[in-house]
Design a protein around this motif. Structure first.
Motif, PDB file in Angstrom:
ATOM      1  N   ALA A 130       0.832  -1.203   0.000  1.00  0.00           N
ATOM      2  CA  ALA A 130       0.000   0.000   0.000  1.00  0.00           C
ATOM      3  C   ALA A 130       0.868   1.256   0.000  1.00  0.00           C
ATOM      4  O   ALA A 130       0.577   2.227  -0.712  1.00  0.00           O
ATOM      5  CB  ALA A 130      -0.939  -0.005   1.211  1.00  0.00           C
ATOM      6  N   SER A 134       0.742   3.251  -3.623  1.00  0.00           N
ATOM      7  CA  SER A 134       0.064   4.549  -3.517  1.00  0.00           C
ATOM      8  C   SER A 134       1.012   5.686  -3.882  1.00  0.00           C
ATOM      9  O   SER A 134       0.612   6.633  -4.570  1.00  0.00           O
ATOM     10  CB  SER A 134      -0.500   4.749  -2.109  1.00  0.00           C
ATOM     11  N   ILE A 206      -4.914   0.969  -0.554  1.00  0.00           N
ATOM     12  CA  ILE A 206      -5.343   0.938   0.846  1.00  0.00           C
ATOM     13  C   ILE A 206      -6.791   0.476   0.950  1.00  0.00           C
ATOM     14  O   ILE A 206      -7.119  -0.437   1.712  1.00  0.00           O
ATOM     15  CB  ILE A 206      -5.225   2.342   1.488  1.00  0.00           C
TER      16      ILE A 206
END
Length: 253
Positions: A130, A134, A206
């Motif tokens: 994540a 991201s 996420i």
């Protein structure tokens, strides 16, 4: 020549304190206020926690502010005579655009690095996938908004237009579900705005598509194609507008 020009552009941009304040310091401040300082930040959310969710949102806001400003200034510089100056050098249009794109990506990493570092030390928690994915999406996806700034610069041909383009990002961030969770009609409208898909993709590692809410209703979910379609459509729209404005500006010369 290209390396020297890229270095000078990078130095010129980073030395502009006012621009860097809005690009990096202000989003970092927003993260501290709305994320790190909140009691609910430790609550789990998907593959991370709420603090990490807000961290990615604020990093996305800062990165987009950076690329919008650089895209807008690139257009204004070309139309105010800088293009003719560069025409005296071996640098072609392609190299100029490539350097601007490189600089925009480099500047976009500044708020991302700062806010992610703050997040790490203030309780942001999530899987390593994540964190990594991201960050990649935030930086890479922000390049789309160089077209947003470019369109403003080509349309209005002034530095004030660039400021307006950057200022409009604040409004788009509210409408794009970045600053606080939307619901109902506002959420439906948000899905049509340019920042919605980009922010959704950045947070997807996420959330896996789960939409944050304020605890007032059932949880909603976006399939991956929703943010992807939003990004694809807005990329096409902004590219078409930019090309049309370039051709219009040449017609006036």
């Amino acid at each position: 020549m290209n390396t020297t020009y890229a270095r000078l552009e990078l130095l010129r941009t980073t030395r502009d304190f006012v621009s860097m304040f809005f690009v990096a310091i202000l989003p970092a401040f927003f993260f501290i206020i709305f994320g790190a300082a909140q009691d609910f930040g430790d609550e789990r959310f998907g593959n991370g926690n709420v603090t990490m969710y807000i961290m990615v949102s604020m990093a996305a806001y800062g990165a987009v502010t950076a690329t919008t400003g650089i895209g807008g200034m690139a257009a204004v510089e070309r139309m105010q005579g800088w293009g003719r100056q560069l025409g005296l050098t071996p640098m072609g249009d392609g190299h100029y655009i490539a350097i601007k794109a490189l600089v925009s990506v480099a500047i976009a990493t500044v708020p991302v690095a700062l806010i992610y570092a703050l997040g790490y030390f203030t309780g942001a928690d999530g899987t390593w996938q994540a964190w990594l994915l991201s960050a990649i999406v935030v930086v890479a996806g922000a390049t789309l908004f160089a077209l947003w700034g470019l369109a403003f610069g080509l349309a209005f041909r002034s530095e004030a237009a660039v400021s307006a383009a950057s200022g409009s990002i604040v409004i788009l961030a509210f409408l794009g579900n970045i600053f606080f969770p939307l619901s109902g009609t506002l959420l439906t409208f948000a899905k049509l705005t340019p920042l919605y898909g980009y922010a959704g993709l950045a947070r997807y590692p996420i959330t896996e598509g789960e939409l944050a809410n304020q605890g007032t209703g059932p949880t909603e979910h976006d399939a991956l194609w929703v943010p992807l379609l939003n990004v694809g459509v807005w990329t096409l729209i902004l590219a078409v507008i930019a090309v049309w404005l370039v051709r219009r500006s040449r017609g006036r010369q």
